[in-house]
Design a protein around this motif. Structure first.
Motif, PDB file in Angstrom:
ATOM      1  N   UNK A  21      -0.363   4.791  -1.504  1.00 54.66           N
ATOM      2  CA  UNK A  21       0.370   6.044  -1.647  1.00 54.66           C
ATOM      3  C   UNK A  21       1.746   5.745  -2.225  1.00 54.66           C
ATOM      4  N   UNK A  75      13.177   5.984   4.789  1.00 58.20           N
ATOM      5  CA  UNK A  75      12.575   6.445   6.042  1.00 58.20           C
ATOM      6  C   UNK A  75      11.056   6.438   5.966  1.00 58.20           C
ATOM      7  N   UNK A  76      10.533   6.869   4.827  1.00 55.70           N
ATOM      8  CA  UNK A  76       9.073   6.885   4.648  1.00 55.70           C
ATOM      9  C   UNK A  76       8.505   5.465   4.676  1.00 55.70           C
ATOM     10  N   UNK A  96       0.806  -1.213   0.000  1.00 57.70           N
ATOM     11  CA  UNK A  96       0.000   0.000   0.000  1.00 57.70           C
ATOM     12  C   UNK A  96       0.840   1.265   0.000  1.00 57.70           C
ATOM     13  N   UNK A  97       2.152   1.104   0.172  1.00 58.07           N
ATOM     14  CA  UNK A  97       2.998   2.295   0.221  1.00 58.07           C
ATOM     15  C   UNK A  97       4.308   2.022  -0.496  1.00 58.07           C
ATOM     16  N   UNK A 141      15.391   9.529   2.420  1.00 60.10           N
ATOM     17  CA  UNK A 141      14.015   9.823   2.795  1.00 60.10           C
ATOM     18  C   UNK A 141      13.064   8.729   2.329  1.00 60.10           C
ATOM     19  N   UNK A 144       5.266   7.948  -2.919  1.00 58.73           N
ATOM     20  CA  UNK A 144       5.940   9.238  -2.774  1.00 58.73           C
ATOM     21  C   UNK A 144       7.230   9.236  -3.586  1.00 58.73           C
ATOM     22  N   UNK A 177      10.837  11.856   7.836  1.00 60.59           N
ATOM     23  CA  UNK A 177      10.466  10.918   6.774  1.00 60.59           C
ATOM     24  C   UNK A 177       9.658   9.763   7.346  1.00 60.59           C
ATOM     25  N   UNK A 178      10.087   9.267   8.499  1.00 54.65           N
ATOM     26  CA  UNK A 178       9.367   8.167   9.137  1.00 54.65           C
ATOM     27  C   UNK A 178       7.950   8.642   9.493  1.00 54.65           C
ATOM     28  N   UNK A 183       9.764   3.010   6.176  1.00 52.36           N
ATOM     29  CA  UNK A 183       9.910   2.616   7.585  1.00 52.36           C
ATOM     30  C   UNK A 183       8.668   3.040   8.377  1.00 52.36           C
ATOM     31  N   UNK A 184       8.281   4.293   8.224  1.00 51.65           N
ATOM     32  CA  UNK A 184       7.112   4.791   8.956  1.00 51.65           C
ATOM     33  C   UNK A 184       5.838   4.072   8.561  1.00 51.65           C
ATOM     34  N   UNK A 185       5.682   3.829   7.251  1.00 52.01           N
ATOM     35  CA  UNK A 185       4.486   3.128   6.766  1.00 52.01           C
ATOM     36  C   UNK A 185       4.445   1.704   7.309  1.00 52.01           C
ATOM     37  N   UNK A 213       5.748   0.600  10.038  1.00 49.74           N
ATOM     38  CA  UNK A 213       5.505   0.585  11.485  1.00 49.74           C
ATOM     39  C   UNK A 213       4.014   0.622  11.813  1.00 49.74           C
ATOM     40  N   UNK A 214       3.212   1.156  10.872  1.00 47.87           N
ATOM     41  CA  UNK A 214       1.767   1.191  11.101  1.00 47.87           C
ATOM     42  C   UNK A 214       1.108  -0.129  10.698  1.00 47.87           C
TER      43      UNK A 214
END
Lengths: 361, 290
Positions: free
Chosen positions: A51, A63-64, A22-23, A60, A53, B91-92, A66-68, A70-71
């Motif tokens: 999404x 990192x993005x 999804x990301x 970056x 990006x 970014x995270x 990574x954040x996705x 984690x959810x």
């Protein structure tokens, strides 16, 4: 979904989205760029909408993702060797945070075997590396990558290249059969705040409600997991090895050229076999050792100065001489599509090392 | 900005008076940390937790914590946390927010983390108008490594890597990160506060609330920069921390709202306005004296 002529990049993006990705975040770089383009085109319109990006740098992008991750979302990033080099610090930490990242490595040839299998990041960490031979297999391995990433809570890399990304095949994206996965009870969704049971997706081994860390125990637990992966996730294709005097080892898209030549030589009566590691890590050393049991010689065809040959030698353990028959070969752009990717040349190199044939070489 | 200065006294306060130091914030699991005496970070974090709780957002908050002394809070905040690498939190946070748009997503970063290592990340996140709140704990020094120069260290400030004080000719100039980010179109709210005294602490909380509200309204990127004491990293006695900070860091990273309701105010303008106010006050005092 029906069979359709697709460029490898498109087929992998389709397959990833079908697998629930999804990301996606990436930074354009040849020959990875088209994969990013296809994700950018397809993800927003997927069901449910995803999404993509166009990140401002590889740092970056990872990192993005990574954040996705984690959810609890399935997420991926990718690049080619140079871009992946920039992501290495995050790769290490994401592995320690036990997040199921999928990495698409559209490498500039096979010079990045060490980078893919050893990694350039800090600390003890391992990634499962899947190397498809063609687009059809890439469609399957892309789905498997997402499954294994979730199964082990560990990054998985798909090692492709210019040929895989930029050539087209008629393929159909059909779901592969996989075991059910446990729910992602570790993922953050914000809902536990103030309950005393909030979550912490943490690469340092910090746990909620406990002061300090215990890195030794934490790193040992990860090492134990990597040992389990190494013992259970080896994948390999082997052909005609039972009575082979010469076994040729190759991986990725160049292996398709090698396999073609081996089949041709077999038809002509030569006792040659072929082994292709599908997982570059864990390297299928046991299967290779079995395949070369009766061989008088082992040859390694890879398009680099000699990288996988180290793993081959470790597996063969002196049972037979191991010779490099590949080498650096690239076009002027440096993207790895060199003159050596030619069945006639490969045939010549294999024939040269056939036991008993040396005098003609 | 005047609302920050005047307190309504004609009606009873909406929140009853309470002893600030007498209780543990609700969104903290335990009080154990390895921060030094006189550190300003717990104050800023406390205000942040209170702001989240007051907005009723605790059950939908995701914090992304950078690497610095404040990393200790990764294990003690009672909100969902993603621990990021040094510099990479924006970014995270971007990835988390894109997948969980209903959540309040914030980053907690130091000046070394945000302005040194991760400057590019925070600039792009702001430019993208990413609907997240970045919270900067700015003490003008790498506290965790023991007092080294960062990109926000004031001219003249002594650190272990600028022993005779930061010299602009040799070490370069400090970055006013609030100004840098406020001017980007994607930034909806930017403010700089300081926890050197009680009024400053209260102002920081108002700024954090405002920033979180900006995010919850989907208006775009928000930044709250908080000046925090680091007497250990500044090599000053603990009790002198707040005064030193106000004089040295506060003079450069002057506090106030830098962008709110579409109005941009530079730090230079904040300083000029403060000087005008001081001059007017002086004039009044002189007039009264005569």
């Amino acid at each position: 979904m029906s069979r359709r002529l697709m460029e490898g990049s498109e087929a992998m993006a389709e397959s990833a989205i079908a697998a629930g990705c999804r990301f996606f975040a990436g930074y354009p770089m040849t020959p990875f760029t088209e994969l990013l383009e296809h994700f950018a085109k397809k993800l927003p319109g997927s069901d449910p909408p995803g999404v993509c990006v166009n990140a401002e740098s590889e740092l970056e992008a990872v990192g993005m993702a990574w954040g996705a991750l984690a959810t609890g979302a399935r997420a991926a990033t990718g690049s080619t060797g140079q871009g992946l080099a920039l992501m290495q610090e995050s790769f290490s930490e994401i592995t320690r945070a036990e997040l199921p990242l999928v990495i698409f490595n559209m490498a500039r040839g096979q010079g990045d075997y060490f980078q893919a299998t050893r990694g350039g990041g800090h600390g003890d960490y391992r990634h499962i590396v899947l190397a498809p031979i063609d687009i059809g297999e890439a469609v399957e391995l892309t789905q498997l990558a997402f499954h294994l990433a979730d199964r082990w809570r560990n990054p998985v890399m798909v090692y492709g290249d210019y040929l895989l990304a930029h050539t087209s095949e008629a393929v159909e994206v059909t779901p592969i059969a996989v075991d059910p996965l446990p729910p992602k009870a570790w993922a953050v969704d914000g809902s536990r705040g103030g309950s005393g049971h909030s979550r912490n997706v943490n690469p340092l081994g910090m746990e909620k409600g406990r002061a300090g860390i215990d890195p030794e125990a934490f790193w040992n637990r990860l090492a134990e997991k990597h040992a389990q992966i190494a013992a259970t996730e080896m994948r390999v294709e082997a052909e005609a090895c039972e009575d082979a005097e010469l076994v040729v080892v190759a991986y990725g898209t160049p292996a398709k050229f090698v396999r073609y030549v081996i089949r041709e030589l077999r038809r002509q009566g030569a006792r040659v076999g072929y082994v292709r590691p599908i997982t570059l890590w864990p390297f299928p050393g046991d299967a290779l050792a079995r395949a070369v049991r009766h061989a008088r010689r082992v040859a390694v065809f890879e398009q680099n100065a000699g990288q996988m040959i180290d793993d081959v030698r470790l597996a063969v353990l002196g049972a037979a001489p191991v010779e490099a028959i590949g080498g650096i070969s690239t076009d002027k752009s440096g993207f790895g599509v060199g003159a050596l990717l030619d069945t006639e040349r490969i045939r010549e190199r294999i024939t040269r090392v056939l036991p008993g044939q040396e005098v003609h070489a | 900005m005047s609302s920050d200065v005047f307190l309504r006294t004609d009606t009873p306060p909406t929140v009853p008076a309470q002893k600030v130091g007498a209780f543990k914030p609700g969104l903290l699991l335990h009080e154990s940390h390895h921060l030094c005496p006189g550190c300003g970070e717990p104050l800023a974090v406390r205000m942040m937790l209170e702001a989240i709780q007051e907005l009723g957002a605790a059950q939908r908050t995701i914090g992304v914590v950078g690497i610095g002394c404040y990393t200790t809070f990764s294990g003690s905040l009672d909100v969902d946390v993603i621990q990021a690498l040094h510099g990479r939190a924006p970014s995270v946070a971007t990835g988390a927010k894109r997948m969980r748009p209903e959540c309040l997503v914030f980053t907690l970063q130091g000046d070394g983390d945000m302005v040194n290592e991760g400057l590019q990340e925070v600039i792009h996140t702001a430019a993208r108008g990413e609907n997240v709140t970045c919270v900067l704990l700015n003490n003008g020094v790498f506290g965790e490594t023991g007092g080294h120069m960062t990109a926000t260290t004031a001219i003249g400030q002594r650190t272990k890597t600028s022993l005779d004080g930061r010299d602009s000719a040799y070490h370069g100039h400090p970055i006013l990160i609030g100004d840098l980010l406020a001017q980007l179109d994607g930034t909806a709210y930017a403010a700089r506060g300081s926890v050197h005294n009680a009024a400053g602490v209260a102002q920081v909380k108002r700024m954090l609330r405002r920033a979180f509200e900006t995010q919850l309204h989907g208006e775009g990127f928000s930044l709250v920069e908080v000046l925090t004491m680091c007497p250990t990293g500044w090599f000053v006695p603990t009790a002198q921390g707040p005064g030193y900070m106000n004089e040295v860091l506060g003079a450069v990273h002057f506090t106030g709202e830098l962008k709110a309701d579409g109005t941009l105010v530079t730090t230079r303008e904040l300083i000029a306005a403060a000087e005008r106010r001081a001059a007017a006050q002086q004039q009044r005092a002189d007039a009264e004296g005569t």
